[in-house]
Design an enzyme around this catalytic site. Structure first.
Site, PDB file in Angstrom:
ATOM      1  N   VAL A  12     -29.376  29.572  24.468  1.00  0.00           N
ATOM      2  CA  VAL A  12     -30.403  30.362  23.793  1.00  0.00           C
ATOM      3  C   VAL A  12     -31.766  29.694  23.923  1.00  0.00           C
ATOM      4  CG1 VAL A  12     -31.145  31.337  21.581  1.00  0.00           C
ATOM      5  CG2 VAL A  12     -28.730  31.353  22.196  1.00  0.00           C
ATOM      6  N   ASP A  35     -34.427  13.643  18.084  1.00  0.00           N
ATOM      7  CA  ASP A  35     -32.971  13.576  18.007  1.00  0.00           C
ATOM      8  C   ASP A  35     -32.530  14.144  16.661  1.00  0.00           C
ATOM      9  OD1 ASP A  35     -30.301  12.926  17.858  1.00  0.00           O
ATOM     10  OD2 ASP A  35     -30.551  10.863  18.558  1.00  0.00           O
ATOM     11  N   ALA A  59     -28.056  22.899  18.389  1.00  0.00           N
ATOM     12  CA  ALA A  59     -26.891  22.772  17.506  1.00  0.00           C
ATOM     13  C   ALA A  59     -25.804  21.955  18.179  1.00  0.00           C
ATOM     14  CB  ALA A  59     -26.341  24.148  17.144  1.00  0.00           C
ATOM     15  N   THR A  61     -22.366  22.439  19.214  1.00  0.00           N
ATOM     16  CA  THR A  61     -21.618  23.680  19.424  1.00  0.00           C
ATOM     17  C   THR A  61     -20.200  23.474  19.963  1.00  0.00           C
ATOM     18  OG1 THR A  61     -22.592  23.893  21.631  1.00  0.00           O
ATOM     19  CG2 THR A  61     -23.708  25.029  19.815  1.00  0.00           C
ATOM     20  N   ASP A 101     -21.112  33.562  13.678  1.00  0.00           N
ATOM     21  CA  ASP A 101     -20.085  34.391  13.038  1.00  0.00           C
ATOM     22  C   ASP A 101     -18.942  33.548  12.498  1.00  0.00           C
ATOM     23  OD1 ASP A 101     -19.478  33.713  15.698  1.00  0.00           O
ATOM     24  OD2 ASP A 101     -18.095  35.380  15.927  1.00  0.00           O
ATOM     25  N   TYR A 124     -17.057  23.208  12.508  1.00  0.00           N
ATOM     26  CA  TYR A 124     -18.268  23.802  13.077  1.00  0.00           C
ATOM     27  C   TYR A 124     -18.849  24.859  12.151  1.00  0.00           C
ATOM     28  CZ  TYR A 124     -21.082  26.863  16.055  1.00  0.00           C
ATOM     29  OH  TYR A 124     -22.094  27.655  16.556  1.00  0.00           O
ATOM     30  N   LYS A 128     -22.473  24.740  10.107  1.00  0.00           N
ATOM     31  CA  LYS A 128     -23.508  25.758  10.331  1.00  0.00           C
ATOM     32  C   LYS A 128     -23.881  26.449   9.022  1.00  0.00           C
ATOM     33  CE  LYS A 128     -25.172  26.888  13.662  1.00  0.00           C
ATOM     34  NZ  LYS A 128     -26.453  26.391  14.245  1.00  0.00           N
ATOM     35  N   TRP A 149     -20.329  34.817  19.955  1.00  0.00           N
ATOM     36  CA  TRP A 149     -19.770  34.812  21.311  1.00  0.00           C
ATOM     37  C   TRP A 149     -20.869  34.770  22.377  1.00  0.00           C
ATOM     38  CZ3 TRP A 149     -14.771  38.212  21.899  1.00  0.00           C
ATOM     39  CH2 TRP A 149     -13.902  37.957  20.831  1.00  0.00           C
TER      40      TRP A 149
END
Length: 296
Positions: A12, A35, A59, A61, A101, A124, A128, A149
């Site tokens: 992204v 950082d 993030a 991920t 999600d 995770y 988030k 996704w």
């Protein structure tokens, strides 16, 4: 508008670095400069740049790896966004952040709205959610976009993994009992830029009335198996991928139990976009149509 952008090596962030140029002066910072696991570097960088807007797609991920690295995941996903929010508020700046999600447990059978109670089932998702809560608690002008996704033509993602495996294996087994909406990273970036452009005449008034939490993902639904099937149904691949190179002969649907992972995934994680459509007059396109554009 001076925009501080993180995470430009991610899917992204890579797209945002290009689309945000239409709405402001983009200053991209990498891990060597800021950082996210080191709060002091976050504060120092933001104070030096003095942005009007912080856009944070960066993030941790690695969903399965987070199970064995919870401290690092919470530092990057949970603590760092709160530090950014505090610095933004001190400057009178705004903040845009991206979530997932996976903050939901997947027990619904209708799309999740922004008012549904989160109940993450893995490290995770928990980290988030902690990031979302940290930003909201600071009281900074903000937008948080939950997406799902994410894939594209850059970085590491399901689309590129399937195309690679098709050259290497005769058989690929893909989970068919997790339901969601594949979302192109460029669509996320372009939607973000369109929303920022709506804020430009009067950012303070905009965030006062339109700020908060939104769901931003493609419309429609499928499983990971359905996503893979759609990818392989197309005759158009990247330039060096011809039909003659495809080794794949069989695509097999399996259950989550047949493909155990360190982190539990929600069985259903569709996101409802009515709030986004109502407030910003933006309608999310169907994932299948978007996939056609990506492959073309």
């Amino acid at each position: 508008m001076k925009i501080l952008l993180t995470g430009t090596t991610g899917q992204v962030g890579w797209e945002l670095q290009r689309t945000l140029m239409t709405v402001g002066e983009v200053i991209a910072v990498g891990r060597n400069q800021m950082d996210l696991a080191q709060p002091d570097t976050i504060c120092q960088t933001i104070r030096e740049i003095k942005p009007d807007l912080i856009v944070n797609p960066a993030a941790y991920t690695a969903v399965d790896q987070a199970e064995s690295q919870p401290d690092l995941a919470i530092a990057i996903n949970g603590v760092a966004p709160g530090v950014m929010a505090e610095e933004a508020k001190r400057l009178g700046a705004a903040m845009i952040h991206y979530s997932t999600d996976y903050v939901f447990d997947g027990t619904k059978n209708t799309p999740y709205t922004e008012n549904d109670q989160p109940n993450p089932q893995n490290v995770y998702g928990k980290t988030k959610l902690a990031g979302e809560e940290a930003i909201a608690s600071v009281g900074v002008d903000h937008l948080i976009f939950r997406t799902s996704w994410v894939y594209g033509l850059y970085g590491k993602n399901f689309l590129l993994t399937m195309q690679r495996l098709a050259k290497e294996r005769e058989e690929i087994r893909v989970v068919d009992d997790q339901i969601g909406a594949p979302t192109w990273s460029r669509m996320i970036a372009e939607t973000t830029s369109q929303i920022i452009s709506q804020a430009l005449p009067n950012p303070s008034d905009f965030f006062a009335h339109q700020g908060g939490l939104y769901h931003l993902s493609a419309s429609g639904k499928t499983s990971w198996y359905g996503f893979a099937k759609a990818i392989f149904a197309k005759d158009i691949f990247e330039p060096d991928f011809q039909q003659s190179q495809r080794k794949l002969q069989r695509l097999i649907a399996i259950t989550s139990q047949e493909y155990p992972t360190a982190a539990s995934r929600p069985a259903y994680s569709l996101l409802d976009h009515q709030k986004l459509a109502h407030n910003f007059k933006l309608v999310m396109p169907n994932w299948e149509r978007i996939l056609e554009l990506v492959l073309a």
